[in-house]
Design a protein around this motif. Structure first.
Motif, PDB file in Angstrom:
ATOM      1  N   GLU A 132       0.832  -1.208   0.000  1.00  0.00           N
ATOM      2  CA  GLU A 132       0.000   0.000   0.000  1.00  0.00           C
ATOM      3  C   GLU A 132       0.864   1.254   0.000  1.00  0.00           C
ATOM      4  O   GLU A 132       0.524   2.245  -0.649  1.00  0.00           O
ATOM      5  N   ARG A 167       1.903  -1.241  10.919  1.00  0.00           N
ATOM      6  CA  ARG A 167       0.605  -1.689  10.405  1.00  0.00           C
ATOM      7  C   ARG A 167      -0.313  -0.513  10.057  1.00  0.00           C
ATOM      8  O   ARG A 167      -1.325  -0.687   9.374  1.00  0.00           O
ATOM      9  N   ASN A 168       0.012   0.678  10.536  1.00  0.00           N
ATOM     10  CA  ASN A 168      -0.811   1.870  10.256  1.00  0.00           C
ATOM     11  C   ASN A 168      -0.333   2.653   9.040  1.00  0.00           C
ATOM     12  O   ASN A 168      -0.857   3.737   8.756  1.00  0.00           O
ATOM     13  N   THR A 171      -0.160   6.363   6.060  1.00  0.00           N
ATOM     14  CA  THR A 171      -1.166   7.241   6.658  1.00  0.00           C
ATOM     15  C   THR A 171      -1.186   8.565   5.898  1.00  0.00           C
ATOM     16  O   THR A 171      -0.126   9.133   5.622  1.00  0.00           O
ATOM     17  N   THR A 186      -3.877   3.817   6.707  1.00  0.00           N
ATOM     18  CA  THR A 186      -3.791   2.839   5.620  1.00  0.00           C
ATOM     19  C   THR A 186      -4.801   3.238   4.536  1.00  0.00           C
ATOM     20  O   THR A 186      -5.535   4.231   4.680  1.00  0.00           O
ATOM     21  N   ARG A 188      -7.326   1.419   3.644  1.00  0.00           N
ATOM     22  CA  ARG A 188      -8.498   0.570   3.831  1.00  0.00           C
ATOM     23  C   ARG A 188      -9.785   1.302   3.485  1.00  0.00           C
ATOM     24  O   ARG A 188     -10.709   0.728   2.907  1.00  0.00           O
ATOM     25  N   GLU A 189      -9.880   2.610   3.835  1.00  0.00           N
ATOM     26  CA  GLU A 189     -11.098   3.372   3.555  1.00  0.00           C
ATOM     27  C   GLU A 189     -11.216   3.742   2.081  1.00  0.00           C
ATOM     28  O   GLU A 189     -12.277   4.189   1.637  1.00  0.00           O
ATOM     29  N   LYS A 191      -9.389   1.939  -1.466  1.00  0.00           N
ATOM     30  CA  LYS A 191      -9.550   0.624  -2.094  1.00  0.00           C
ATOM     31  C   LYS A 191      -8.341  -0.265  -1.854  1.00  0.00           C
ATOM     32  O   LYS A 191      -8.031  -1.141  -2.666  1.00  0.00           O
ATOM     33  N   GLY A 192      -7.658  -0.010  -0.736  1.00  0.00           N
ATOM     34  CA  GLY A 192      -6.503  -0.836  -0.409  1.00  0.00           C
ATOM     35  C   GLY A 192      -5.440  -0.766  -1.487  1.00  0.00           C
ATOM     36  O   GLY A 192      -5.156   0.300  -2.032  1.00  0.00           O
ATOM     37  N   THR A 195      -6.214   0.974  -4.822  1.00  0.00           N
ATOM     38  CA  THR A 195      -6.469   2.419  -4.858  1.00  0.00           C
ATOM     39  C   THR A 195      -5.806   3.041  -6.087  1.00  0.00           C
ATOM     40  O   THR A 195      -4.660   2.734  -6.414  1.00  0.00           O
TER      41      THR A 195
END
Length: 242
Positions: A132, A167-168, A171, A186, A188-189, A191-192, A195
């Motif tokens: 990501e 893991r964050n 950002t 991340t 996640r909100e 499209k992972g 995106t």
């Protein structure tokens, strides 16, 4: 003494001679106006506005291509409008690159700079295996070249905030006028790992960093659609050989 008369009425809204008599004597209320003329008027008004604004999403090349179809004076109005918009963007386009940050410069380069422009910070992974982070870094590079009026910055998360969890990452921190207006921990909100640049462009529009009608948004969408169609065609060709 007059006694009230119970008059049978099948449909008080029906257009009948009997109902007209009853309305005349106030026995049943007047029939409400038909909504049809109002709806028709609204449709005609929408069509009129659409016709008047038919050139709103055209760039200079597209306007030039309409010379034989549109009134010259009408086209010239939009040409001047587009030239003014381009001039404004060029004057505001002062960044045009991704700025690597050091922690000691963060306040000046981000918080203070956000008084003059939107500043978006990418807190990247400190490890090379975070997909990501690699995706967002590439999107950051594309956005920086496309929207030069926005300052795109990047810094390793652990260099910015000691002990920041891997893991964050990545950002996203969006600053304006010294404050964080939006953040994503991340992708996640979005499209992972899938995106794309247009997903982040939607965020820019929501923030107000880019206007919703900005022609740069439309150009990107058309390009993506062409790529998708091309990919579908390639997939179809592959199927023929199976």
């Amino acid at each position: 003494m007059d006694m009230p008369v119970n008059v049978p009425v099948d449909d008080p809204n029906a257009d009948t001679e009997w109902n007209d008599i009853l309305r005349k004597h106030g026995i049943i209320p007047e029939k409400p106006p038909s909504p049809t003329p109002i709806i028709e008027e609204a449709i005609l008004e929408a069509q009129r506005r659409a016709h008047e604004n038919r050139l709103e999403d055209k760039d200079l090349d597209e306007l030039d291509a309409l010379e034989d179809e549109e009134d010259e004076a009408f086209l010239e109005q939009y040409r001047k409008k587009r030239i003014a918009e381009i001039s404004t963007l060029q004057k505001a386009s002062i960044y045009n690159q991704v700025y690597p940050l050091q922690k000691t410069d963060y306040a000046r380069e981000v918080t203070e700079a956000s008084s003059n422009a939107y500043v978006l910070v990418n807190l990247t992974s400190s490890m090379g295996g975070n997909t990501e982070s690699r995706v967002l870094s590439e999107i950051w590079r594309q956005l920086a070249g496309k929207y030069g009026e926005i300052k795109f910055c990047e810094i390793r998360a652990d260099m910015c905030i000691e002990g920041y969890p891997e893991r964050n990452t990545p950002t996203i921190l969006a600053y304006k006028d010294g404050e964080i207006r939006k953040q994503f921990v991340t992708l996640r909100e979005l499209k992972g790992v899938r995106t794309k640049i247009e997903d982040v462009e939607k965020v820019l529009v929501e923030l107000g960093a880019v206007k919703e009608g900005d022609l740069r948004l439309r150009k990107r969408s058309e390009s993506d659609e062409e790529e998708d169609n091309s990919q579908e065609a390639d997939d179809g060709d592959d199927d023929d050989w199976d």
